[in-house]
Design an enzyme around this catalytic site. Sequence first.
Site, PDB file in Angstrom:
ATOM      1  CG  HIS A   1      -0.384   0.318   2.514  1.00  0.00           C
ATOM      2  ND1 HIS A   1      -0.080  -0.652   3.453  1.00  0.00           N
ATOM      3  CD2 HIS A   1      -0.028   1.492   3.085  1.00  0.00           C
ATOM      4  CE1 HIS A   1       0.409  -0.082   4.539  1.00  0.00           C
ATOM      5  NE2 HIS A   1       0.459   1.227   4.342  1.00  0.00           N
TER       6      HIS A   1
ATOM      7  CG  ASP B   1      -0.114  -4.011   2.795  1.00  0.00           C
ATOM      8  OD1 ASP B   1       0.354  -3.447   1.777  1.00  0.00           O
ATOM      9  OD2 ASP B   1      -0.499  -3.389   3.791  1.00  0.00           O
TER      10      ASP B   1
ATOM     11  CB  SER C   1       3.134   1.722   6.398  1.00  0.00           C
ATOM     12  OG  SER C   1       1.959   1.877   7.148  1.00  0.00           O
TER      13      SER C   1
END
Length: 412
Positions: free
Chosen positions: A154, A184, A259
């Site tokens: 993402h 992901d 992230s």
Amino acid sequence: PTVDEQLGSYRQQQEQQTQNSQPVYQSQPQGGQTPHKNGKNRLGLKITSLALVCALLGGLVGGGTAYLVSNSSNSETTEVNVSNRKPTEIQLKTVDGKNPMTDAELYAANVNSVVSINITATSDPNFFGQTTQTAGAGSGFILTPDGYIVTNYHVVGDADTVKVTLYNGDSYDAQYIGGDEDYDIAVIKIDATGLPAATLGNSGDMLVCDTVYAIGNPLGTLSGTATDGIISALEREITIDGKSMTLIQTSASINPGNSGGGLFDQYGDLIGLVVAKSSGSDVEGLGFAIPVDKVESVAKSLIKNGYVEGRPAAGIQIQDLTDSSTAMQYGVSITGVYIMGVTGDNAKKAGLQQGDMVYYIDDVKVTDSATLIKEIQKHKVGDTVTFTIVRGGDILKVDVQLEDSAKIQQKQ
């Protein structure tokens, strides 16, 4: 004069000289005024100040520097202590997975393995067909010394450009190698060699309450930030954007921009890829990471093939029908998981059709697509699963042999 008179006069002279040689002590007058001191008094103060300085210097041997600051308004002095301790030199240790590190040692050993990532992307067309350029930021970790870097899908999956900045400030344009939206996980590459790759640990060895450290780029501007916490839970089932994931839960502070960064254990081994945090006004200390065992296998497959090899798939396209009005739009009378299309050869041979509603997979009731995907991922390519479906007014059982998802995608 007589002898007695001469002796008396001599004693008086001696006593007078003695009195004149004694220092004169005066109290500080109110209002901050400094009293006048004669020459002998100034000499006495100089001797006293010298003694004070010697005493201060003698006290510096163990700790720091002291000096006197004079206030020009009233000639008062204030003693200021300044430490002369030099920063401790951190001995860079090799991560061996056996010897625990101090917090500072662990940071020094791993901060250069974590990178900052900045991307640009094109937004979807709006109502008027216009698009805009958007920017984003995240983190990543160096997988190999020759420039392969792992991050979240993402973070870079929809990027037009990707730029990587190392901890030392060097920046590189990155090439997108491959990614998987369901896991992901994505891999990018920069043109560099001799990079400090992270040491991968074994997430299966971790225990709840083990100490962990997150290193990343929170808010997209604070690169090299370290936070600590514990493992709050293992194998936590979390649904993110409709996808079921099995993650490590941690109390280490996680923020947007973290992230793709690393989660390290107390030995300096990377044991997770930071993926998300739970947000909300009353939510704190809920961060999640993908176990490194899964990250490593997916990353290797992406580098080798550009896609994840060996992931099981039923070969169907599905849609959640959550209310009766939506179900009516699709021509069915019940809610649940609707098969929108059949793409796999095995699913076609087994007899699955568009319009079927999935009711069970094996003996697990299917309430949403996340449940169905989760159960399929528990199997391997070649395993056979049983679908219980509703077709019209009939309930049917269909056996489907799972295929490699990558091969199904290549045929589309």
